[in-house]
Design a protein around this motif. Structure first.
Motif, PDB file in Angstrom:
ATOM      1  N   PRO A  56       0.731  -1.215   0.016  1.00 45.30           N
ATOM      2  CA  PRO A  56      -0.122  -0.189  -0.067  1.00 45.30           C
ATOM      3  C   PRO A  56       0.683   1.279   0.004  1.00 45.30           C
ATOM      4  N   ARG A  57       1.884   1.255   0.655  1.00 46.47           N
ATOM      5  CA  ARG A  57       2.705   2.485   0.603  1.00 46.47           C
ATOM      6  C   ARG A  57       3.302   2.829  -0.515  1.00 46.47           C
ATOM      7  N   LEU A  58       3.791   1.780  -1.185  1.00 48.75           N
ATOM      8  CA  LEU A  58       4.754   1.976  -2.487  1.00 48.75           C
ATOM      9  C   LEU A  58       3.798   1.971  -3.556  1.00 48.75           C
ATOM     10  N   ARG A  59       2.641   1.553  -3.448  1.00 45.81           N
ATOM     11  CA  ARG A  59       1.671   1.402  -4.662  1.00 45.81           C
ATOM     12  C   ARG A  59       1.447   2.495  -5.465  1.00 45.81           C
ATOM     13  N   PRO A  60       1.361   3.893  -5.028  1.00 44.50           N
ATOM     14  CA  PRO A  60       1.274   4.927  -6.145  1.00 44.50           C
ATOM     15  C   PRO A  60       2.782   5.156  -6.761  1.00 44.50           C
ATOM     16  N   TYR A  61       3.524   4.974  -6.149  1.00 43.57           N
ATOM     17  CA  TYR A  61       5.016   5.207  -6.763  1.00 43.57           C
ATOM     18  C   TYR A  61       5.265   3.934  -7.746  1.00 43.57           C
ATOM     19  N   ALA A  62       4.624   2.962  -7.419  1.00 48.16           N
ATOM     20  CA  ALA A  62       5.029   1.825  -8.424  1.00 48.16           C
ATOM     21  C   ALA A  62       4.075   1.988  -9.478  1.00 48.16           C
ATOM     22  N   GLY A  63       2.864   2.625  -9.295  1.00 48.73           N
ATOM     23  CA  GLY A  63       2.010   2.890 -10.679  1.00 48.73           C
ATOM     24  C   GLY A  63       2.942   3.772 -11.529  1.00 48.73           C
ATOM     25  N   TRP A  64       3.444   4.811 -11.061  1.00 45.46           N
ATOM     26  CA  TRP A  64       3.990   5.720 -12.020  1.00 45.46           C
ATOM     27  C   TRP A  64       5.452   5.000 -12.403  1.00 45.46           C
ATOM     28  N   GLY A  65       6.136   4.331 -11.881  1.00 49.40           N
ATOM     29  CA  GLY A  65       7.148   3.556 -12.303  1.00 49.40           C
ATOM     30  C   GLY A  65       6.778   2.518 -13.334  1.00 49.40           C
ATOM     31  N   LEU A  66       5.837   1.889 -13.318  1.00 50.36           N
ATOM     32  CA  LEU A  66       5.292   0.928 -14.281  1.00 50.36           C
ATOM     33  C   LEU A  66       4.853   2.100 -15.547  1.00 50.36           C
ATOM     34  N   VAL A  67       4.567   3.194 -15.395  1.00 51.01           N
ATOM     35  CA  VAL A  67       4.176   4.128 -16.447  1.00 51.01           C
ATOM     36  C   VAL A  67       5.536   4.268 -17.245  1.00 51.01           C
ATOM     37  N   ALA A  68       6.218   4.862 -16.215  1.00 50.91           N
ATOM     38  CA  ALA A  68       7.508   4.955 -16.980  1.00 50.91           C
ATOM     39  C   ALA A  68       8.255   3.851 -17.715  1.00 50.91           C
ATOM     40  N   LEU A  69       8.328   2.746 -16.873  1.00 54.77           N
ATOM     41  CA  LEU A  69       8.833   1.637 -17.761  1.00 54.77           C
ATOM     42  C   LEU A  69       8.127   1.070 -19.123  1.00 54.77           C
ATOM     43  N   LEU A  70       7.050   1.395 -19.046  1.00 51.52           N
ATOM     44  CA  LEU A  70       6.184   0.832 -20.375  1.00 51.52           C
ATOM     45  C   LEU A  70       6.482   1.994 -21.352  1.00 51.52           C
ATOM     46  N   ALA A 109      -2.177   0.590 -14.927  1.00 55.14           N
ATOM     47  CA  ALA A 109      -1.154   0.719 -13.962  1.00 55.14           C
ATOM     48  C   ALA A 109      -1.630   1.809 -13.240  1.00 55.14           C
ATOM     49  N   ILE A 110      -2.142   3.081 -13.717  1.00 57.61           N
ATOM     50  CA  ILE A 110      -2.514   4.092 -13.095  1.00 57.61           C
ATOM     51  C   ILE A 110      -3.635   3.936 -12.216  1.00 57.61           C
ATOM     52  N   TRP A 111      -4.520   3.397 -12.845  1.00 53.85           N
ATOM     53  CA  TRP A 111      -5.836   3.258 -12.007  1.00 53.85           C
ATOM     54  C   TRP A 111      -5.535   2.069 -11.040  1.00 53.85           C
ATOM     55  N   ALA A 112      -5.174   0.939 -11.244  1.00 56.31           N
ATOM     56  CA  ALA A 112      -5.034  -0.047 -10.211  1.00 56.31           C
ATOM     57  C   ALA A 112      -4.241   0.360  -8.977  1.00 56.31           C
ATOM     58  N   THR A 113      -3.121   1.057  -9.176  1.00 58.25           N
ATOM     59  CA  THR A 113      -2.231   1.552  -8.147  1.00 58.25           C
ATOM     60  C   THR A 113      -2.735   2.811  -7.508  1.00 58.25           C
ATOM     61  N   GLU A 114      -3.634   3.379  -8.004  1.00 62.24           N
ATOM     62  CA  GLU A 114      -4.393   4.570  -7.531  1.00 62.24           C
ATOM     63  C   GLU A 114      -3.020   5.694  -7.517  1.00 62.24           C
ATOM     64  N   ALA A 115      -2.523   5.752  -8.644  1.00 60.06           N
ATOM     65  CA  ALA A 115      -1.231   6.555  -8.881  1.00 60.06           C
ATOM     66  C   ALA A 115      -1.505   8.076  -8.718  1.00 60.06           C
ATOM     67  N   THR A 116      -2.763   8.286  -9.231  1.00 57.93           N
ATOM     68  CA  THR A 116      -3.302   9.688  -9.225  1.00 57.93           C
ATOM     69  C   THR A 116      -3.089  10.490  -7.644  1.00 57.93           C
ATOM     70  N   LYS A 117      -3.339   9.528  -6.578  1.00 57.52           N
ATOM     71  CA  LYS A 117      -3.166  10.226  -5.556  1.00 57.52           C
ATOM     72  C   LYS A 117      -1.787  10.988  -5.127  1.00 57.52           C
ATOM     73  N   LEU A 118      -0.868  10.546  -5.853  1.00 59.56           N
ATOM     74  CA  LEU A 118       0.443  11.244  -5.722  1.00 59.56           C
ATOM     75  C   LEU A 118       0.364  12.645  -6.441  1.00 59.56           C
ATOM     76  N   VAL A 119      -0.555  13.073  -7.376  1.00 60.39           N
ATOM     77  CA  VAL A 119      -0.602  14.064  -8.309  1.00 60.39           C
ATOM     78  C   VAL A 119      -1.398  14.995  -7.362  1.00 60.39           C
ATOM     79  N   ARG A 120      -2.447  14.499  -6.707  1.00 57.52           N
ATOM     80  CA  ARG A 120      -3.625  15.302  -5.975  1.00 57.52           C
ATOM     81  C   ARG A 120      -2.935  15.998  -4.737  1.00 57.52           C
ATOM     82  N   ARG A 121      -1.715  15.339  -4.373  1.00 57.63           N
ATOM     83  CA  ARG A 121      -1.310  15.897  -2.829  1.00 57.63           C
ATOM     84  C   ARG A 121      -0.694  17.391  -2.883  1.00 57.63           C
TER      85      ARG A 121
END
Length: 121
Positions: A56-70, A109-121
């Motif tokens: 859970p604590r890494l999830r949003p970062y992992a999402g953006w990492g997956l986006v960068a990797l893709l 990746a963005i949806w499943a990891t809730e990566a947008t939470k990092l953008v809204r902070r």
């Protein structure tokens, strides 16, 4: 469930970088240096980021990492479409289909990891 499926997909794909390394090495465009090393790095990244989607604590970062990797591996997908590499035994239509699938994976990746939470902070 979709998050677990995403993790399994990326961890499995990352493991395959080592199991069938020559196939992945053949996908690396010739203008990139050290194809084998790039395959190893992307394999480790897929495994690590796939696992991180489950924390859970890494999830949003992992999402953006997956986006960068893709995005980083997209040139390999384009290269496969236009190169007749014997190591890649797939019909041409399947290689073309991979291109828009990358965009779907980015969205997933963005949806499943809730990566947008990092953008809204």
């Amino acid at each position: 469930m979709m998050r677990v499926l995403l993790a399994v997909l990326f961890v499995s794909a990352g493991v395959m970088h080592f199991v069938i390394e020559p196939t992945f090495t053949a996908m690396v465009p010739p203008f990139l240096p050290a194809p084998r090393v790039l395959v190893w790095i992307s394999g480790v990244a897929e495994i690590a980021l796939g696992l991180a989607t489950l924390a859970p604590r890494l999830r949003p970062y992992a999402g953006w990492g997956l986006v960068a990797l893709l995005i980083a591996v997209f040139p390999a997908n384009v290269y496969m479409v236009f190169d007749d590499t014997p190591a890649i035994d797939a019909p041409r239509w399947a290689l073309w289909a991979r291109l828009p699938i990358q965009a779907l994976l980015v969205g997933w990746a963005i949806w499943a990891t809730e990566a947008t939470k990092l953008v809204r902070r």
